[in-house]
Design a protein around this motif. Structure first.
Motif, mmCIF file in Angstrom:
data_model
loop_
_atom_site.group_PDB
_atom_site.id
_atom_site.type_symbol
_atom_site.label_atom_id
_atom_site.label_comp_id
_atom_site.label_asym_id
_atom_site.label_seq_id
_atom_site.Cartn_x
_atom_site.Cartn_y
_atom_site.Cartn_z
ATOM 1 N N VAL A 363 -13.768 15.075 14.956
ATOM 2 C CA VAL A 363 -12.570 15.823 15.319
ATOM 3 C C VAL A 363 -12.892 17.298 15.114
ATOM 4 C CG1 VAL A 363 -10.129 16.197 14.889
ATOM 5 C CG2 VAL A 363 -11.101 13.915 14.590
ATOM 6 N N GLY A 364 -13.249 17.978 16.190
ATOM 7 C CA GLY A 364 -13.694 19.357 16.061
ATOM 8 C C GLY A 364 -15.008 19.414 15.314
ATOM 9 N N ARG A 365 -15.016 20.156 14.208
ATOM 10 C CA ARG A 365 -16.227 20.255 13.394
ATOM 11 C C ARG A 365 -16.236 19.263 12.240
ATOM 12 N NH1 ARG A 365 -19.421 24.639 14.388
ATOM 13 N NH2 ARG A 365 -18.545 26.301 15.666
ATOM 14 N N SER A 366 -15.154 18.565 12.005
ATOM 15 C CA SER A 366 -15.084 17.603 10.912
ATOM 16 C C SER A 366 -15.385 16.198 11.425
ATOM 17 C CB SER A 366 -13.702 17.627 10.251
ATOM 18 O OG SER A 366 -12.705 17.268 11.184
ATOM 19 N N VAL A 367 -15.879 15.358 10.505
ATOM 20 C CA VAL A 367 -16.237 13.973 10.838
ATOM 21 C C VAL A 367 -15.494 13.058 9.865
ATOM 22 C CG1 VAL A 367 -18.104 12.319 11.184
ATOM 23 C CG2 VAL A 367 -18.496 14.750 11.619
ATOM 24 N N PRO A 368 -14.267 12.657 10.184
ATOM 25 C CA PRO A 368 -13.524 11.765 9.281
ATOM 26 C C PRO A 368 -13.949 10.312 9.452
ATOM 27 C CG PRO A 368 -12.166 12.346 11.154
ATOM 28 C CD PRO A 368 -13.445 13.119 11.313
ATOM 29 N N TYR A 369 -13.684 9.530 8.417
ATOM 30 C CA TYR A 369 -13.929 8.084 8.416
ATOM 31 C C TYR A 369 -12.587 7.370 8.394
ATOM 32 C CZ TYR A 369 -18.853 8.923 7.290
ATOM 33 O OH TYR A 369 -20.163 9.332 7.329
ATOM 34 N N VAL A 370 -12.545 6.176 9.005
ATOM 35 C CA VAL A 370 -11.313 5.412 9.072
ATOM 36 C C VAL A 370 -11.678 3.935 9.128
ATOM 37 C CG1 VAL A 370 -11.138 5.366 11.592
ATOM 38 C CG2 VAL A 370 -9.039 5.315 10.198
ATOM 39 N N LEU A 371 -10.722 3.076 8.784
ATOM 40 C CA LEU A 371 -10.954 1.631 8.791
ATOM 41 C C LEU A 371 -11.159 1.113 10.206
ATOM 42 C CD1 LEU A 371 -8.259 0.311 6.273
ATOM 43 C CD2 LEU A 371 -10.726 0.399 5.909
ATOM 44 N N THR A 372 -12.025 0.125 10.339
ATOM 45 C CA THR A 372 -12.109 -0.643 11.571
ATOM 46 C C THR A 372 -11.091 -1.775 11.519
ATOM 47 O OG1 THR A 372 -13.809 -2.079 10.647
ATOM 48 C CG2 THR A 372 -14.558 -0.095 11.803
ATOM 49 N N ALA A 373 -11.012 -2.535 12.607
ATOM 50 C CA ALA A 373 -10.091 -3.679 12.620
ATOM 51 C C ALA A 373 -10.490 -4.693 11.550
ATOM 52 C CB ALA A 373 -10.087 -4.329 14.003
ATOM 53 N N ALA A 374 -11.797 -4.919 11.389
ATOM 54 C CA ALA A 374 -12.245 -5.853 10.356
ATOM 55 C C ALA A 374 -11.931 -5.330 8.963
ATOM 56 C CB ALA A 374 -13.748 -6.099 10.502
ATOM 57 N N GLY A 375 -12.097 -4.028 8.747
ATOM 58 C CA GLY A 375 -11.774 -3.462 7.444
ATOM 59 C C GLY A 375 -10.301 -3.554 7.115
ATOM 60 N N ARG A 376 -9.446 -3.363 8.123
ATOM 61 C CA ARG A 376 -8.015 -3.476 7.882
ATOM 62 C C ARG A 376 -7.628 -4.921 7.593
ATOM 63 N NH1 ARG A 376 -4.408 0.228 8.342
ATOM 64 N NH2 ARG A 376 -5.893 1.601 9.417
ATOM 65 N N VAL A 377 -8.247 -5.875 8.299
ATOM 66 C CA VAL A 377 -7.959 -7.287 8.022
ATOM 67 C C VAL A 377 -8.364 -7.638 6.596
ATOM 68 C CG1 VAL A 377 -8.627 -9.642 8.612
ATOM 69 C CG2 VAL A 377 -8.062 -8.026 10.424
ATOM 70 N N LEU A 378 -9.557 -7.163 6.165
ATOM 71 C CA LEU A 378 -10.006 -7.445 4.805
ATOM 72 C C LEU A 378 -9.081 -6.813 3.773
ATOM 73 C CD1 LEU A 378 -12.137 -8.532 2.830
ATOM 74 C CD2 LEU A 378 -13.403 -6.400 3.153
ATOM 75 N N LEU A 379 -8.648 -5.595 4.039
ATOM 76 C CA LEU A 379 -7.770 -4.918 3.083
ATOM 77 C C LEU A 379 -6.408 -5.592 3.005
ATOM 78 C CD1 LEU A 379 -7.775 -2.482 1.199
ATOM 79 C CD2 LEU A 379 -6.844 -1.118 3.064
ATOM 80 N N ASP A 380 -5.875 -6.016 4.139
ATOM 81 C CA ASP A 380 -4.572 -6.687 4.132
ATOM 82 C C ASP A 380 -4.643 -8.090 3.538
ATOM 83 O OD1 ASP A 380 -3.513 -4.452 5.315
ATOM 84 O OD2 ASP A 380 -3.646 -5.249 7.359
ATOM 85 N N ALA A 381 -5.830 -8.710 3.587
ATOM 86 C CA ALA A 381 -5.970 -10.070 3.064
ATOM 87 C C ALA A 381 -6.147 -10.100 1.556
ATOM 88 C CB ALA A 381 -7.159 -10.764 3.732
ATOM 89 N N CYS A 382 -6.250 -8.938 0.916
ATOM 90 C CA CYS A 382 -6.468 -8.884 -0.532
ATOM 91 C C CYS A 382 -5.319 -8.145 -1.194
ATOM 92 C CB CYS A 382 -7.793 -8.190 -0.861
ATOM 93 S SG CYS A 382 -9.244 -9.033 -0.226
ATOM 94 N N PRO A 383 -4.175 -8.784 -1.342
ATOM 95 C CA PRO A 383 -3.069 -8.097 -2.031
ATOM 96 C C PRO A 383 -3.386 -7.933 -3.503
ATOM 97 C CG PRO A 383 -2.510 -10.389 -1.665
ATOM 98 C CD PRO A 383 -3.838 -10.171 -0.962
ATOM 99 N N ALA A 384 -2.705 -7.000 -4.119
ATOM 100 C CA ALA A 384 -2.898 -6.776 -5.547
ATOM 101 C C ALA A 384 -2.435 -7.993 -6.324
ATOM 102 C CB ALA A 384 -2.123 -5.534 -6.003
ATOM 103 N N GLY A 385 -3.228 -8.399 -7.308
ATOM 104 C CA GLY A 385 -2.910 -9.579 -8.092
ATOM 105 C C GLY A 385 -1.713 -9.357 -8.985
ATOM 106 N N PRO A 386 -0.973 -10.425 -9.325
ATOM 107 C CA PRO A 386 0.207 -10.286 -10.188
ATOM 108 C C PRO A 386 -0.193 -9.933 -11.612
ATOM 109 C CG PRO A 386 -0.270 -12.597 -9.811
ATOM 110 C CD PRO A 386 -1.233 -11.824 -8.944
ATOM 111 N N GLU A 387 0.726 -9.304 -12.316
ATOM 112 C CA GLU A 387 0.488 -8.966 -13.712
ATOM 113 C C GLU A 387 0.566 -10.240 -14.555
ATOM 114 O OE1 GLU A 387 -0.265 -6.064 -14.950
ATOM 115 O OE2 GLU A 387 -0.264 -5.102 -12.988
ATOM 116 N N PRO A 388 -0.233 -10.345 -15.597
ATOM 117 C CA PRO A 388 -0.132 -11.517 -16.479
ATOM 118 C C PRO A 388 1.243 -11.584 -17.107
ATOM 119 C CG PRO A 388 -2.158 -10.280 -16.909
ATOM 120 C CD PRO A 388 -1.321 -9.456 -15.980
ATOM 121 N N PRO A 389 1.788 -12.783 -17.291
ATOM 122 C CA PRO A 389 3.150 -12.908 -17.819
ATOM 123 C C PRO A 389 3.311 -12.363 -19.214
ATOM 124 C CG PRO A 389 2.039 -15.047 -17.777
ATOM 125 C CD PRO A 389 1.167 -14.104 -17.028
#
Length: 463
Positions: A363-389
């Protein structure tokens, strides 16, 4: 427009400098104007602006001094001194020269072998413990050194600087001899109350910007490194550097020291040292500085937490970078947000890109990074674990008193070796099989040993 004539030697020896005093002056400018450039700065103002206004209302002399010293066109020289070239440096001194060479040469070989194991195990625990404490100590000492010339400015020089900043006579309220002391006390208050608590994070952002601009200079030259540094600053060619869009006399910087000073508030100015002679400023010295707002100033609030399962799978550092890529981010921004070294961020991004979880775009002179479709699927498939009771430590959570770091597998420790016991014959009463008394069973009867002639010793027990 105002421009500087910069020869090749001066430009080659220029450097990026980290200045706690420049950061404090930029914070003071933001408090005085009361306007924010982004939501993070708005939250900072909401936290500190009421107390600053209370202090200004209680001290009208200092409030008038700030208004006169930070004029609409010029700043009073005594309040915005030029940082020393031998001060702490980010990109040009350590980050650019040493960081680029060492990080590139050694980081690629050693970093991938040892970095992921040692860096994530020790770096996150030790680096945050020692680095932040050491950074605060160094920042405090550097700020004290930079503040001394402000406090020691003669009264006549202060009044002359104020008259130049105002473009006219100094008001009657400011015709006094304690203005330098008042200005130093105000800067010390701004540093202590508003800057020092977040100085380690601010320093990481400053160093990340300096490193990124140094790398851009090595690839595209000075014109690209200076691009977007501050409004009106650009490389004109022919050894000319435009520093401001307003008209001002050109200055020749042959043989001078040129420094670039990044700050996190959205304020910028240029300054040069003018040593006083007989109580008045005579002519510019040999040090010039461009203070500019650095990139990568992002709010940490509202970030997506790192899922515990993802941290166990990829490692906490790499998983943290992946969660940051839900929106496009440059390497500079990721360094500022995570606090990881530039080489480590680049290595982790390369691995994520090779795995198909992230991709980069220009983007102009900058080179940003962003998730791919596979990266977004992996991130959405790993929700934060529940706190111990029970509120105790759970998977991926540190035990009380420990910092959150890499998930470690508990190691089994070998039982300590017991001392060797003497072997006794059965029936001797010792801990052997024959000598141990068992429950409900009397000990075997033994007769008194018979003595033989002198020198023969004891006779064997009777059977």
């Amino acid at each position: 427009m105002g421009w500087w004539q910069v020869d090749a030697d001066t430009l080659a020896q220029s450097r990026f400098v980290v200045s706690p005093l420049a950061e404090t002056v930029a914070a003071l400018k933001t408090l005085r104007h009361g306007t924010a450039a982004h939501p993070g700065e708005r939250r900072w103002l909401d936290a500190h602006l009421p107390r600053y206004r209370e202090r200004s209302a209680a001290d009208p002399v200092t409030a008038a001094l700030v208004g006169a010293a930070l004029g609409p066109r010029w700043n009073a020289t005594f309040l915005t001194p030029t940082p020393a070239a031998e001060g702490e440096s980010g990109g040009g001194d350590r980050g650019g020269d040493r960081g680029g060479d060492r990080g590139g040469d050694r980081g690629g070989d050693r970093g991938e072998d040892r970095g992921e194991d040692r860096g994530e195990d020790r770096g996150e625990d030790r680096g945050e413990d020692r680095g932040e404490d050491r950074g605060e100590d160094r920042g405090e000492a550097a700020f004290a050194r930079e503040l001394e010339p402000v406090r020691a400015t003669p009264p006549g020089v202060v009044r002359a600087d104020l008259a130049e900043a105002l473009g006219g006579p100094v008001p009657e309220l400011l015709r006094r001899d304690d203005l330098a002391e008042r200005a130093a006390d105000l800067l010390a208050w701004v540093w202590t109350e508003t800057v020092r608590p977040s100085w380690p994070h601010r320093r990481r952002i400053i160093e990340a910007d300096a490193l990124a601009r140094t790398a851009r200079h090595g690839t595209h030259g000075w014109a690209a490194a200076l691009d977007g540094m501050r409004p009106g600053l650009r490389w004109l060619g022919g050894s000319r550097l435009q520093v401001t869009p307003s008209d001002s006399p050109p200055l020749e910087l042959a043989g001078a020291q040129l420094m670039f000073v990044p700050v996190t508030p959205s304020r910028s100015w240029v300054c040069w040292d003018v040593p006083p002679v007989d109580g008045r400023r005579a002519r510019p010295g040999r040090r010039y500085a461009v203070v500019y707002p650095c990139a990568g100033v992002l709010a940490e609030e509202g970030r997506r937490p790192v899922p515990q399962a993802l941290a166990a799978l990829l490692g906490p550092a790499r998983a943290g970078l992946l969660t940051q890529l839900d929106v496009p981010r440059t390497t500079t921004q990721l360094v500022a947000l995570t606090g990881l070294p530039l080489g480590s961020v680049g290595r982790h991004l390369r691995i994520l890109r090779e795995a198909g979880l992230a991709h980069r775009c220009r983007v102009g002179r900058s080179v940003p990074y962003v998730l791919t479709a596979a990266g977004r699927v992996l991130l959405d498939a790993c929700p934060a674990g529940p706190e111990p009771p029970d509120g105790g430590p759970g998977p991926g959570r540190p035990r009380p008193g420990r910092r959150a770091g890499r998930l470690r597998t508990p190691r089994r420790r070998a039982a300590p070796a017991s001392p060797a016991r003497p072997v006794r014959p059965p029936g001797s009463g010792g801990p052997g099989r024959g000598g141990a008394r068992r429950a409900g069973r009397p000990a075997p009867a033994r007769s008194r040993p018979r003595r033989g002639p002198a020198g023969c010793g004891r006779s064997p027990p009777a059977r």
